[in-house]
Design a protein around this motif. Structure first.
Motif, mmCIF file in Angstrom:
data_model
loop_
_atom_site.group_PDB
_atom_site.id
_atom_site.type_symbol
_atom_site.label_atom_id
_atom_site.label_comp_id
_atom_site.label_asym_id
_atom_site.label_seq_id
_atom_site.Cartn_x
_atom_site.Cartn_y
_atom_site.Cartn_z
ATOM 1 N N LEU A 88 0.820 -1.207 0.000
ATOM 2 C CA LEU A 88 0.000 0.000 0.000
ATOM 3 C C LEU A 88 0.854 1.257 0.000
ATOM 4 O O LEU A 88 0.486 2.274 -0.595
ATOM 5 C CB LEU A 88 -0.930 -0.011 1.219
ATOM 6 N N ASP A 89 1.994 1.207 0.654
ATOM 7 C CA ASP A 89 2.899 2.356 0.694
ATOM 8 C C ASP A 89 3.221 2.831 -0.716
ATOM 9 O O ASP A 89 3.170 4.032 -1.023
ATOM 10 C CB ASP A 89 4.174 1.974 1.438
ATOM 11 N N ARG A 90 3.537 1.899 -1.601
ATOM 12 C CA ARG A 90 3.877 2.234 -2.990
ATOM 13 C C ARG A 90 2.685 2.852 -3.719
ATOM 14 O O ARG A 90 2.845 3.805 -4.500
ATOM 15 C CB ARG A 90 4.351 0.968 -3.701
ATOM 16 N N VAL A 91 1.508 2.337 -3.468
ATOM 17 C CA VAL A 91 0.311 2.857 -4.122
ATOM 18 C C VAL A 91 0.050 4.296 -3.697
ATOM 19 O O VAL A 91 -0.239 5.169 -4.518
ATOM 20 C CB VAL A 91 -0.910 1.977 -3.811
ATOM 21 N N LEU A 92 0.142 4.570 -2.404
ATOM 22 C CA LEU A 92 -0.112 5.922 -1.918
ATOM 23 C C LEU A 92 0.927 6.911 -2.431
ATOM 24 O O LEU A 92 0.612 8.078 -2.684
ATOM 25 C CB LEU A 92 -0.142 5.928 -0.384
ATOM 26 N N ARG A 93 2.161 6.456 -2.609
ATOM 27 C CA ARG A 93 3.199 7.345 -3.136
ATOM 28 C C ARG A 93 2.926 7.726 -4.589
ATOM 29 O O ARG A 93 3.266 8.829 -5.024
ATOM 30 C CB ARG A 93 4.577 6.661 -3.040
ATOM 31 N N GLY A 94 2.320 6.816 -5.348
ATOM 32 C CA GLY A 94 2.083 7.081 -6.761
ATOM 33 C C GLY A 94 0.640 7.370 -7.101
ATOM 34 O O GLY A 94 0.258 7.313 -8.274
ATOM 35 N N LEU A 95 -0.176 7.694 -6.102
ATOM 36 C CA LEU A 95 -1.611 7.853 -6.328
ATOM 37 C C LEU A 95 -1.918 9.019 -7.258
ATOM 38 O O LEU A 95 -2.786 8.927 -8.126
ATOM 39 C CB LEU A 95 -2.322 8.055 -4.988
ATOM 40 N N SER A 96 -1.226 10.118 -7.090
ATOM 41 C CA SER A 96 -1.477 11.308 -7.900
ATOM 42 C C SER A 96 -0.269 12.220 -7.803
ATOM 43 O O SER A 96 0.361 12.311 -6.746
ATOM 44 C CB SER A 96 -2.724 12.049 -7.395
ATOM 45 N N PRO A 97 0.074 12.919 -8.894
ATOM 46 C CA PRO A 97 1.188 13.871 -8.811
ATOM 47 C C PRO A 97 0.905 15.028 -7.861
ATOM 48 O O PRO A 97 1.819 15.738 -7.448
ATOM 49 C CB PRO A 97 1.336 14.367 -10.261
ATOM 50 N N TYR A 98 -0.357 15.216 -7.496
ATOM 51 C CA TYR A 98 -0.715 16.283 -6.570
ATOM 52 C C TYR A 98 -0.525 15.879 -5.106
ATOM 53 O O TYR A 98 -0.545 16.713 -4.208
ATOM 54 C CB TYR A 98 -2.174 16.698 -6.770
ATOM 55 N N LEU A 99 -0.388 14.572 -4.852
ATOM 56 C CA LEU A 99 -0.333 14.060 -3.491
ATOM 57 C C LEU A 99 1.087 13.744 -3.059
ATOM 58 O O LEU A 99 1.905 13.297 -3.868
ATOM 59 C CB LEU A 99 -1.187 12.788 -3.361
ATOM 60 N N GLN A 100 1.367 13.942 -1.788
ATOM 61 C CA GLN A 100 2.647 13.572 -1.203
ATOM 62 C C GLN A 100 2.406 12.631 -0.035
ATOM 63 O O GLN A 100 1.570 12.907 0.828
ATOM 64 C CB GLN A 100 3.401 14.817 -0.703
ATOM 65 N N PHE A 101 3.117 11.502 -0.022
ATOM 66 C CA PHE A 101 2.977 10.526 1.049
ATOM 67 C C PHE A 101 4.309 10.426 1.776
ATOM 68 O O PHE A 101 5.331 10.110 1.184
ATOM 69 C CB PHE A 101 2.588 9.159 0.477
ATOM 70 N N THR A 102 4.293 10.716 3.085
ATOM 71 C CA THR A 102 5.539 10.793 3.845
ATOM 72 C C THR A 102 5.429 10.012 5.148
ATOM 73 O O THR A 102 4.577 10.329 5.990
ATOM 74 C CB THR A 102 5.875 12.259 4.184
ATOM 75 N N PRO A 103 6.275 8.978 5.347
ATOM 76 C CA PRO A 103 6.337 8.313 6.659
ATOM 77 C C PRO A 103 6.997 9.240 7.677
ATOM 78 O O PRO A 103 8.000 9.883 7.382
ATOM 79 C CB PRO A 103 7.211 7.086 6.391
ATOM 80 N N THR A 104 6.399 9.341 8.859
ATOM 81 C CA THR A 104 6.969 10.169 9.928
ATOM 82 C C THR A 104 6.979 9.350 11.213
ATOM 83 O O THR A 104 6.127 9.507 12.078
ATOM 84 C CB THR A 104 6.160 11.457 10.126
ATOM 85 N N GLY A 105 7.938 8.469 11.333
ATOM 86 C CA GLY A 105 8.006 7.618 12.515
ATOM 87 C C GLY A 105 6.922 6.569 12.497
ATOM 88 O O GLY A 105 6.819 5.776 11.563
#
Length: 333
Positions: free
Chosen positions: A168-185
């Motif tokens: 799922l991490d990979r999907v959220l990272r590539g969901l849209s060029p408008y979106l940013q997915f960042t792990p924070t701890g």
């Protein structure tokens, strides 16, 4: 910037809808009609839709003229794909909710005074709104629904495969060029720049996120219903260059093209299609392009190659055209 603060529980409850929401598509289509510029694949659609607009549609179009605002009651939280049940939900909106959402906009001059009876919850005004929605849907969304559904299914198929292959991490990272997915701890942030307003932070609190793919919405948007999951709608990237009704199906008869449609059921690249059918790569590319324009095949990039998959319409046509020994349709395992 709108930022979703997601816990591990939220990620575990994050789901991707397989169907578009008819009212989300209808509202976004209404806003697209008034935009000065639209993506290439919507240019011809907007011209056709503008030419088909009628006065009966005005009660709905009055509410669609603002790019940065849309009434919440026009997108109820069920996000269903059928217009009839969706209109029943809109009709059930309490008069107090209509007043709360519309009256301040009328007083600010953002909505015309003729919206006043609807803001007061007058039954006749509500009926006119429902009729306007039905009329606009017929020319702007309903005529193209098969293509819209096929595009959303194709998008989900690609992302579903990515969940299995990369998580799922990979999907959220590539969901849209408008979106940013960042792990924070121990938590995660899914953020996007909103077209208006300041910074907003939202936490589902373990409710999870429902991802709703959309054909018409221009940018991601969050709809937060405290009684259910937080909803994030995002724009897909359609493979077709133009939104069409799929009337070219009559031109698809032919042995080679039928063979291409058959092997695409397994999800193959162009070179794999060529080898499977015994034709040149150029011919395979030509056949898949024709099938794609007809809404039977979807094409998506996977690394350095492209992968062709069946749309629901293509799968239905393949099954209907290949009877088994008992005379019934073949089902793929």
């Amino acid at each position: 910037m709108v930022t979703l603060h997601l816990s591990a529980a939220d990620l575990s409850r994050t789901v991707l809808r397989s169907e578009p929401s008819v009212l989300l598509e209808l509202g976004a289509a209404g806003q697209r009609v008034f935009q000065s510029t639209v993506p290439e694949h919507l240019v011809a659609w907007r011209a056709r839709t503008r030419a088909a607009l009628r006065p009966v549609m005005l009660p709905y179009l009055d509410l669609c003229r603002h790019e940065r605002w849309f009434p919440d009651f026009l997108t109820p939280p069920s996000f269903g794909g059928e217009l009839g049940p969706a209109l029943v939900e809109v009709a059930a909106t309490p008069a107090a909710a209509l007043t709360e959402q519309l009256r301040p906009r009328i007083e600010a001059g953002e909505l015309p005074p003729r919206v006043g009876p609807l803001a007061d919850g007058k039954p006749d005004a509500v009926r006119r709104l429902l009729g306007a929605m039905e009329a606009f849907h017929a020319v702007a969304v309903g005529a193209y629904w098969e293509t819209i559904v096929a595009a959303v299914h194709a998008d989900r198929a690609v992302r579903g495969r990515a969940i299995v292959d990369a998580g799922l991490d990979r999907v959220l990272r590539g969901l849209s060029p408008y979106l940013q997915f960042t792990p924070t701890g121990d938590t995660y942030e899914l953020s996007y720049r909103c077209a208006f307003g300041g910074d907003v932070g939202l936490s589902p609190g373990g409710r999870g996120v429902t991802l709703v793919p959309s054909y018409f919405v221009p940018q991601p948007a969050v709809l937060d219903d405290p009684t259910g999951p937080l909803v994030l709608t995002y724009p897909i990237r359609p493979a077709q260059r133009e939104l069409a009704t799929g009337q070219s199906l009559a031109h698809l008869l032919g042995r080679s093209r039928a063979a291409v449609l058959s092997v695409v059921a397994d999800g193959l690249s162009t070179s794999q299609v060529a080898r499977a059918v015994g034709i040149s790569i150029a011919s395979a590319s030509e056949h898949t392009s024709t099938l794609r324009r007809a809404g039977l095949v979807a094409t998506h990039r996977a690394g350095s190659s492209v992968v062709h998959t069946l749309t629901p319409l293509g799968e239905h046509m393949l099954r209907a055209g290949r009877p088994d020994r008992r005379g019934g349709p073949i089902t793929r395992r």
